[in-house]
Design a protein around this motif. Structure first.
Motif, PDB file in Angstrom:
ATOM      1  N   GLU A   1       0.761  -1.293   0.176  1.00  0.00           N
ATOM      2  CA  GLU A   1       0.099   0.067  -0.035  1.00  0.00           C
ATOM      3  C   GLU A   1       0.863   1.217   0.144  1.00  0.00           C
ATOM      4  OE1 GLU A   1      -2.443  -0.001   3.477  1.00  0.00           O
ATOM      5  OE2 GLU A   1      -3.736  -1.767   2.588  1.00  0.00           O
ATOM      6  N   LEU A   2       0.530   2.073  -0.667  1.00  0.00           N
ATOM      7  CA  LEU A   2       1.298   3.468  -0.741  1.00  0.00           C
ATOM      8  C   LEU A   2       0.409   4.670  -0.659  1.00  0.00           C
ATOM      9  CD1 LEU A   2       1.656   4.734  -3.870  1.00  0.00           C
ATOM     10  CD2 LEU A   2       3.066   2.788  -4.061  1.00  0.00           C
ATOM     11  N   SER A   3       0.810   5.670  -0.300  1.00  0.00           N
ATOM     12  CA  SER A   3       0.292   7.266  -0.199  1.00  0.00           C
ATOM     13  C   SER A   3       1.125   8.052  -1.271  1.00  0.00           C
ATOM     14  CB  SER A   3      -0.123   7.698   1.163  1.00  0.00           C
ATOM     15  OG  SER A   3       1.087   7.967   1.680  1.00  0.00           O
ATOM     16  N   TYR A   4       0.495   8.842  -2.005  1.00  0.00           N
ATOM     17  CA  TYR A   4       1.368   9.608  -2.999  1.00  0.00           C
ATOM     18  C   TYR A   4       0.544  10.840  -3.081  1.00  0.00           C
ATOM     19  CZ  TYR A   4      -2.209   8.000  -6.472  1.00  0.00           C
ATOM     20  OH  TYR A   4      -3.321   7.735  -7.273  1.00  0.00           O
ATOM     21  N   LEU A   5       1.498  11.903  -3.628  1.00  0.00           N
ATOM     22  CA  LEU A   5       0.960  13.078  -3.971  1.00  0.00           C
ATOM     23  C   LEU A   5       0.255  13.183  -5.142  1.00  0.00           C
ATOM     24  CD1 LEU A   5       4.062  15.285  -2.751  1.00  0.00           C
ATOM     25  CD2 LEU A   5       2.031  14.983  -1.535  1.00  0.00           C
ATOM     26  N   PRO A   6      -0.937  14.053  -5.496  1.00  0.00           N
ATOM     27  CA  PRO A   6      -1.879  14.021  -6.501  1.00  0.00           C
ATOM     28  C   PRO A   6      -1.258  14.288  -7.674  1.00  0.00           C
ATOM     29  CG  PRO A   6      -2.639  15.757  -4.801  1.00  0.00           C
ATOM     30  CD  PRO A   6      -1.428  14.786  -4.312  1.00  0.00           C
ATOM     31  N   ILE A   7      -0.632  15.219  -7.836  1.00  0.00           N
ATOM     32  CA  ILE A   7      -0.048  15.563  -9.299  1.00  0.00           C
ATOM     33  C   ILE A   7       1.517  14.890  -9.311  1.00  0.00           C
ATOM     34  CG2 ILE A   7       0.690  17.388 -10.783  1.00  0.00           C
ATOM     35  CD1 ILE A   7      -1.286  19.246  -9.528  1.00  0.00           C
ATOM     36  N   SER A   8       2.130  15.246  -8.531  1.00  0.00           N
ATOM     37  CA  SER A   8       3.958  14.562  -9.218  1.00  0.00           C
ATOM     38  C   SER A   8       3.639  12.905  -8.730  1.00  0.00           C
ATOM     39  CB  SER A   8       4.655  15.517  -8.249  1.00  0.00           C
ATOM     40  OG  SER A   8       4.645  15.292  -6.686  1.00  0.00           O
ATOM     41  N   LYS A   9       3.111  12.525  -8.257  1.00  0.00           N
ATOM     42  CA  LYS A   9       2.788  11.101  -7.706  1.00  0.00           C
ATOM     43  C   LYS A   9       4.359  10.718  -7.156  1.00  0.00           C
ATOM     44  CE  LYS A   9      -0.187   9.583 -11.086  1.00  0.00           C
ATOM     45  NZ  LYS A   9      -0.745   8.568 -12.250  1.00  0.00           N
ATOM     46  N   ILE A  10       4.566  11.870  -6.215  1.00  0.00           N
ATOM     47  CA  ILE A  10       5.671  11.461  -5.243  1.00  0.00           C
ATOM     48  C   ILE A  10       5.174  10.587  -4.054  1.00  0.00           C
ATOM     49  CG2 ILE A  10       7.465  12.198  -3.683  1.00  0.00           C
ATOM     50  CD1 ILE A  10       7.879  14.737  -5.885  1.00  0.00           C
ATOM     51  N   VAL A  11       5.858   9.428  -3.918  1.00  0.00           N
ATOM     52  CA  VAL A  11       5.280   8.755  -2.812  1.00  0.00           C
ATOM     53  C   VAL A  11       5.698   9.185  -1.508  1.00  0.00           C
ATOM     54  CG1 VAL A  11       5.612   6.461  -1.831  1.00  0.00           C
ATOM     55  CG2 VAL A  11       5.540   6.679  -4.083  1.00  0.00           C
ATOM     56  N   THR A  12       4.755   9.292  -0.414  1.00  0.00           N
ATOM     57  CA  THR A  12       5.114   9.695   0.744  1.00  0.00           C
ATOM     58  C   THR A  12       5.133   8.627   1.749  1.00  0.00           C
ATOM     59  OG1 THR A  12       2.712   9.928   1.241  1.00  0.00           O
ATOM     60  CG2 THR A  12       3.776  12.003   0.209  1.00  0.00           C
ATOM     61  N   GLN A  13       4.594   7.581   1.684  1.00  0.00           N
ATOM     62  CA  GLN A  13       4.792   6.470   2.246  1.00  0.00           C
ATOM     63  C   GLN A  13       4.383   5.186   1.599  1.00  0.00           C
ATOM     64  OE1 GLN A  13       2.459   6.767   5.797  1.00  0.00           O
ATOM     65  NE2 GLN A  13       2.973   4.748   6.732  1.00  0.00           N
ATOM     66  N   ILE A  14       5.149   4.085   1.840  1.00  0.00           N
ATOM     67  CA  ILE A  14       4.956   2.782   1.466  1.00  0.00           C
ATOM     68  C   ILE A  14       4.965   1.691   2.525  1.00  0.00           C
ATOM     69  CG2 ILE A  14       7.200   2.528   0.641  1.00  0.00           C
ATOM     70  CD1 ILE A  14       6.264   0.947  -1.763  1.00  0.00           C
ATOM     71  N   ASP A  15       4.010   0.867   2.412  1.00  0.00           N
ATOM     72  CA  ASP A  15       3.986  -0.311   3.435  1.00  0.00           C
ATOM     73  C   ASP A  15       4.060  -1.586   2.565  1.00  0.00           C
ATOM     74  OD1 ASP A  15       3.533   1.368   5.722  1.00  0.00           O
ATOM     75  OD2 ASP A  15       1.517   1.543   5.237  1.00  0.00           O
ATOM     76  N   ILE A  16       5.177  -2.463   2.811  1.00  0.00           N
ATOM     77  CA  ILE A  16       5.101  -3.496   1.998  1.00  0.00           C
ATOM     78  C   ILE A  16       4.644  -4.706   3.180  1.00  0.00           C
ATOM     79  CG2 ILE A  16       6.843  -5.126   1.374  1.00  0.00           C
ATOM     80  CD1 ILE A  16       7.140  -2.597  -0.202  1.00  0.00           C
ATOM     81  N   GLN A  17       3.624  -5.303   2.443  1.00  0.00           N
ATOM     82  CA  GLN A  17       2.877  -6.409   3.499  1.00  0.00           C
ATOM     83  C   GLN A  17       3.552  -7.607   3.151  1.00  0.00           C
ATOM     84  OE1 GLN A  17      -0.371  -5.009   1.540  1.00  0.00           O
ATOM     85  NE2 GLN A  17      -0.780  -3.319   2.822  1.00  0.00           N
TER      86      GLN A  17
END
Length: 142
Positions: free
Chosen positions: A119-135
């Motif tokens: 699961e990851l969260s990212y910024l809407p335009i640049s699609k820079i990942v702010t957090q990633i969770d590897i399950q």
């Protein structure tokens, strides 16, 4: 937040460049000795417009980051670390379905390339990942 150092740096740099370019562009029009139709004025205007657009994109993402309005994606992630070899920024690319997301730092360089459930969260335009969770390792893992 270590992942976003490049984002914050770019925001500051482009904002400062926009302010400087806008200052010189406005000064060019206030100065009565120069024609508004010469090539220097035109190119300065193009540069100012470009800086405004880039600053707007980063500013829009910054607003959504501060407001907590990041977008989320989940699924099987194909993770690939791209080493910049000192010529560019080390980047971890995360691909979910047909969407490509970037992590502009070496934060996840120790994570082996492969397929993972994440699961990851990212910024809407640049699609820079702010957090990633590897399950877990993906179904078809490498």
């Amino acid at each position: 937040m270590m992942v976003l150092i490049g984002f914050y740096s770019a925001l500051i740099i482009f904002t400062l460049l926009f302010i400087i370019a806008a200052f010189f562009f406005i000064r060019q029009f206030v100065n009565k000795k120069s024609s508004p139709y010469n090539m220097n004025t035109f190119m300065l205007g193009v540069l100012t417009l470009f800086m405004l657009i880039v600053t707007g994109i980063y500013g829009y993402d910054f607003y959504h980051l501060q407001a907590g309005n990041q977008k989320f994606a989940e699924g099987i992630c194909e993770i690939n670390f791209v080493n910049g070899h000192g010529r560019s920024i080390d980047t971890t690319e995360v691909k979910i379905e047909d969407n490509l997301y970037n992590i502009k730092s070496g934060t996840y360089k120790d994570l082996p390339d492969g397929r993972y459930n994440c699961e990851l969260s990212y910024l809407p335009i640049s699609k820079i990942v702010t957090q990633i969770d590897i399950q877990s390792k993906g179904e078809e893992g490498n």
